[in-house]
Design an enzyme around this catalytic site. Structure first.
Site, PDB file in Angstrom:
ATOM      1  N   ARG A 183       0.803  -1.377  -0.089  1.00 40.79           N
ATOM      2  CA  ARG A 183       0.224  -0.170  -0.012  1.00 40.79           C
ATOM      3  C   ARG A 183       0.931   1.264  -0.079  1.00 40.79           C
ATOM      4  O   ARG A 183       0.297   2.222  -0.191  1.00 40.79           O
ATOM      5  CB  ARG A 183      -0.861  -0.089   1.249  1.00 40.79           C
ATOM      6  CG  ARG A 183      -1.731  -1.305   1.412  1.00 40.79           C
ATOM      7  CD  ARG A 183      -2.854  -1.015   2.283  1.00 40.79           C
ATOM      8  NE  ARG A 183      -2.648  -1.932   3.588  1.00 40.79           N
ATOM      9  CZ  ARG A 183      -3.596  -2.277   4.309  1.00 40.79           C
ATOM     10  NH1 ARG A 183      -4.612  -1.619   4.308  1.00 40.79           N
ATOM     11  NH2 ARG A 183      -3.452  -3.219   5.222  1.00 40.79           N
ATOM     12  N   SER A 232       0.590  -7.150  11.310  1.00 40.07           N
ATOM     13  CA  SER A 232      -0.639  -7.815  12.178  1.00 40.07           C
ATOM     14  C   SER A 232       0.042  -9.073  12.958  1.00 40.07           C
ATOM     15  O   SER A 232       0.734  -9.725  12.198  1.00 40.07           O
ATOM     16  CB  SER A 232      -1.754  -7.645  11.298  1.00 40.07           C
ATOM     17  OG  SER A 232      -1.346  -8.632  10.316  1.00 40.07           O
ATOM     18  N   CYS A 287       1.801   1.234  16.240  1.00 40.18           N
ATOM     19  CA  CYS A 287       1.709   0.116  17.000  1.00 40.18           C
ATOM     20  C   CYS A 287       1.846   0.283  18.367  1.00 40.18           C
ATOM     21  O   CYS A 287       1.610  -0.079  19.215  1.00 40.18           O
ATOM     22  CB  CYS A 287       2.777  -1.034  16.684  1.00 40.18           C
ATOM     23  SG  CYS A 287       4.516  -0.304  16.927  1.00 40.18           S
TER      24      CYS A 287
HETATM   25  P1  NAD Z   1      -0.148  -6.471   7.725  1.00 41.47           P
HETATM   26  O1  NAD Z   1       0.152  -7.524   8.714  1.00 41.47           O
HETATM   27  O2  NAD Z   1      -1.805  -6.357   6.916  1.00 41.47           O
HETATM   28  O3  NAD Z   1       0.852  -6.337   6.407  1.00 41.47           O
HETATM   29  C1  NAD Z   1       2.383  -6.490   6.971  1.00 41.47           C
HETATM   30  C2  NAD Z   1       2.948  -7.080   5.802  1.00 41.47           C
HETATM   31  O4  NAD Z   1       2.472  -8.590   5.730  1.00 41.47           O
HETATM   32  C3  NAD Z   1       2.668  -6.677   4.398  1.00 41.47           C
HETATM   33  O5  NAD Z   1       3.873  -6.505   3.835  1.00 41.47           O
HETATM   34  C4  NAD Z   1       1.581  -7.694   3.755  1.00 41.47           C
HETATM   35  O6  NAD Z   1       1.763  -7.779   2.448  1.00 41.47           O
HETATM   36  C5  NAD Z   1       1.939  -8.782   4.532  1.00 41.47           C
HETATM   37  N1  NAD Z   1       0.667  -9.680   4.665  1.00 41.47           N
HETATM   38  C6  NAD Z   1      -0.688  -9.117   5.041  1.00 41.47           C
HETATM   39  N2  NAD Z   1      -1.336 -10.055   5.285  1.00 41.47           N
HETATM   40  C7  NAD Z   1      -0.839 -11.152   5.250  1.00 41.47           C
HETATM   41  C8  NAD Z   1      -1.324 -12.562   5.385  1.00 41.47           C
HETATM   42  N3  NAD Z   1      -2.433 -13.105   5.731  1.00 41.47           N
HETATM   43  N4  NAD Z   1      -0.057 -13.587   5.087  1.00 41.47           N
HETATM   44  C9  NAD Z   1       1.103 -12.836   4.915  1.00 41.47           C
HETATM   45  N5  NAD Z   1       1.486 -11.889   4.394  1.00 41.47           N
HETATM   46  C10 NAD Z   1       0.647 -10.949   4.788  1.00 41.47           C
HETATM   47  O7  NAD Z   1      -0.094  -5.228   8.934  1.00 41.47           O
HETATM   48  P2  NAD Z   1      -0.456  -3.517   8.353  1.00 41.47           P
HETATM   49  O8  NAD Z   1      -2.011  -3.493   8.326  1.00 41.47           O
HETATM   50  O9  NAD Z   1       0.433  -3.186   6.966  1.00 41.47           O
HETATM   51  O10 NAD Z   1       0.203  -3.050   9.755  1.00 41.47           O
HETATM   52  C11 NAD Z   1      -0.606  -2.737  10.963  1.00 41.47           C
HETATM   53  C12 NAD Z   1      -0.061  -3.684  11.890  1.00 41.47           C
HETATM   54  O11 NAD Z   1       1.146  -3.711  11.977  1.00 41.47           O
HETATM   55  C13 NAD Z   1      -0.740  -3.323  13.065  1.00 41.47           C
HETATM   56  O12 NAD Z   1      -1.244  -4.550  13.597  1.00 41.47           O
HETATM   57  C14 NAD Z   1      -0.021  -2.999  14.051  1.00 41.47           C
HETATM   58  O13 NAD Z   1       0.295  -2.781  15.387  1.00 41.47           O
HETATM   59  C15 NAD Z   1       1.486  -3.629  13.423  1.00 41.47           C
HETATM   60  N6  NAD Z   1       2.735  -3.022  13.542  1.00 41.47           N
HETATM   61  C16 NAD Z   1       3.460  -3.455  14.848  1.00 41.47           C
HETATM   62  C17 NAD Z   1       4.644  -2.915  14.866  1.00 41.47           C
HETATM   63  C18 NAD Z   1       5.499  -3.339  15.983  1.00 41.47           C
HETATM   64  O14 NAD Z   1       6.702  -2.883  16.021  1.00 41.47           O
HETATM   65  N7  NAD Z   1       5.098  -4.114  17.064  1.00 41.47           N
HETATM   66  C19 NAD Z   1       4.933  -1.810  14.117  1.00 41.47           C
HETATM   67  C20 NAD Z   1       4.202  -1.347  13.189  1.00 41.47           C
HETATM   68  C21 NAD Z   1       2.991  -1.847  12.743  1.00 41.47           C
END
Ligand code: NAD
Length: 505
Positions: A183, A232, A287
């Site tokens: 995105r 996530s 996060c």
């Molecule tokens: P997301 O999990 O949807 O996406 C993250 C990455 O994983 C992307 O590159 C995406 O292409 C891939 N992805 C998405 N769904 C997937 C699946 N089902 N199987 C395999 N790969 C997949 O996360 P997001 O919506 O981009 O980000 C928000 C989330 O990230 C929130 O839960 C937030 O708390 C977390 N986050 C955590 C931290 C931390 O340091 N703990 C930091 C930033 C964000």
């Protein structure tokens, strides 16, 4: 189709070249403030992804054998280039991600700090030594790179999180394959160009795009030794399991529900400002957002003032002057946030401030939700159990500090928390007993600087070693232990032999 052809495309970065994907599958990227399609990102084909890993693999030997001082020099130039281009990168972030420009600058800045820290690799990567473990025998260790490493990033910090990953890995001598969030790939593409300009050799960093197939490819590829993931829980737990099963090191930073515990002796003015900023800043898409408040005892009386302050925040497109919070990333994210608010109300919470109907002039199609406060929330409610990831503060009540600690510890997440108090003993007790990886004392978003590590725990983290800092170096290196014996009697005679050799006599 005419319009689609004109839409700019995001390139792949393979073997030092920015190339157009040959894929037939593209994902639209929208400006979250308008929902206009601003770019398209490819789902890289299998052969493009293979080419990217092959390029990393080919570049590895030379890169790992490059003097550590040369690698350090590249990162010294890189941090300067990021500084010079900080505003440009920030604009790209606001364009694709929606956050305010000031916040986007913070996004780049926090990543830049990791690059600056990577420049101290010469001290960070030292091994250990012990002389004379027995006669003429010494032991020493080297910290060596692993090989090809990979990073999978989320949408909410388009610059900072990729910069948590490849700089630390690469300064240690690894080559790196990045998959940014589909995105918001623009900031990383810009950062890759700057990295090349700083002197990074072709193939040391490769970038692919995509979703599940790209993720599975990374989890399964035998040449990839380690995966850094941020995002996530759904994706992170899956990637941790699949990658680990394939023998890779995996570190996964995941979701959160961060509690701010407000004691009645806290500095009220400061606390309310901190709470509002940390709950609603970045539209709650951090996060480390302080998404949950526990008001202890008399502090419960501060709720009306908290609501007043939240009302004063200005919701607008991120590039508009004076915007405090921008839109959510997508219409789906907006819908999800609104439905969690609705569920909260249905389950008995009181909606003290409702941001669902916010109107932003000139940006009527944007994914905006205004600051929202749900009070009288109980731990069994859905709005408490799920990470909302929007500008919604859920407020719980506790009679005592002990009760607040119990609530925080019963929540499965362990990313961050904060306590607001003027009593040192209360702060110490809280910091000591709370089972959360990062604790702020009168600090609402305690994200450590990179000389420390990002230490989320429990359901917010999977793996053994955290991101950046000493732990980051450990994650991206392995030890080689050398035990050597050089017998004293074999030492070369120091003086040149000027007399006629007598053949052993
Ligand atoms: P997301 O999990 O949807 O996406 C993250 C990455 O994983 C992307 O590159 C995406 O292409 C891939 N992805 C998405 N769904 C997937 C699946 N089902 N199987 C395999 N790969 C997949 O996360 P997001 O919506 O981009 O980000 C928000 C989330 O990230 C929130 O839960 C937030 O708390 C977390 N986050 C955590 C931290 C931390 O340091 N703990 C930091 C930033 C964000």
């Amino acid at each position: 189709m005419g319009l689609a052809v004109k839409t700019p495309t995001t390139k792949l970065f393979i073997d030092g070249k920015f190339i157009e994907s040959k894929t037939t599958e593209w994902i639209d990227i929208h400006n979250p403030a308008t929902n206009e399609v601003v770019s398209r990102v490819p789902k890289a084909t299998a052969s493009e992804m293979e080419a990217a890993v092959a390029s990393c693999k080919k570049a590895f030997w030379n890169w790992s054998e490059t003097s550590i001082l040369s690698r350090q020099q590249i990162f010294l130039r890189y941090q300067q280039l990021i500084k010079e281009n900080l505003k440009e990168i920030s604009k790209l972030i606001t364009f694709e991600q929606g956050k305010t420009l000031a916040d986007a600058e913070g996004d780049v800045f926090r990543g830049l700090q990791v690059v600056e820290h990577a420049c101290s690799v010469t001290s960070l990567i030292l091994g250990e030594t012990m002389p004379s473990i027995t006669k003429d025998m010494d032991t020493y260790t080297y910290r060596l790179p692993l090989g090809v490493c990979a990073g999978i990033a989320p949408f909410n910090f388009p610059a900072m999180i990729p910069l948590w990953m490849f700089p630390m890995a690469m300064v240690c001598g690894n080559t790196f394959l990045m998959k940014p969030s589909e995105r918001v790939p623009g900031a990383l593409m810009f950062l890759a160009k700057l990295f090349q300009d700083a002197g990074a050799p072709d193939g040391t960093l490769n970038i692919i795009h995509g979703q599940h197939e790209a993720v599975n490819f990374i989890c399964d590829h035998p040449d990839i030794r380690a995966i850094s993931f941020v995002g996530s829980n759904q994706a992170g737990e899956y990637i941790y399991e699949r990658g680990s099963r394939n023998g890779k090191r995996v570190q996964a930073n995941m979701g959160a529900k961060n509690h701010g515990v407000v004691m009645p002796d806290a500095n009220k003015e400061n606390t309310l400002n901190q709470l509002v900023g940390a709950a609603f800043g970045a539209a709650g898409q951090r996060c480390m957002a302080l998404s949950t408040a526990i008001l202890v005892g008399e502090a419960q009386k501060w709720l009306p003032e908290l609501v007043e302050r939240a009302k004063n925040l200005r919701v607008n497109a991120g590039d508009q002057p004076g915007a405090d919070l921008g839109p959510l990333i997508s219409p789906q994210a907006r819908e999800r946030v609104c439905s969690l608010i609705e569920k909260g109300v249905k389950e008995g919470a009181s909606l003290l401030l409702d941001g669902r109907n916010v109107k932003v002039k000139g940006y009527e199609n944007g994914n905006f939700v205004g600051p929202t406060i749900l009070a009288k929330v109980k731990p069994n409610m859905t709005c408490y159990k799920e990470e909302i990831f929007g500008p919604v503060l859920v407020v719980l009540e506790a009679d005592t500090l002990d009760e607040a600690i119990e609530m925080v510890n019963n929540n499965p997440y362990g990313n961050g928390t904060a306590i607001f108090t003027t009593n040192g003993a209360t702060a110490r007790k809280y910091s000591h007993l709370v089972d959360v990886g990062q604790v702020g004392v009168n600090v609402p978003i305690p994200v450590p600087l990179p000389m420390f590590s990002f230490t989320g725990s429990r359901a917010s983290f999977r793996g053994d070693t955290n991101f950046y800092g000493k732990q980051g170096v450990q994650f991206y290196t392995q030890l080689k232990t050398i035990i050597s014996q050089w017998k004293e009697e074999d030492a070369t005679i120091a003086k040149p032999a000027v007399v006629m050799p007598t053949m052993g006599n």
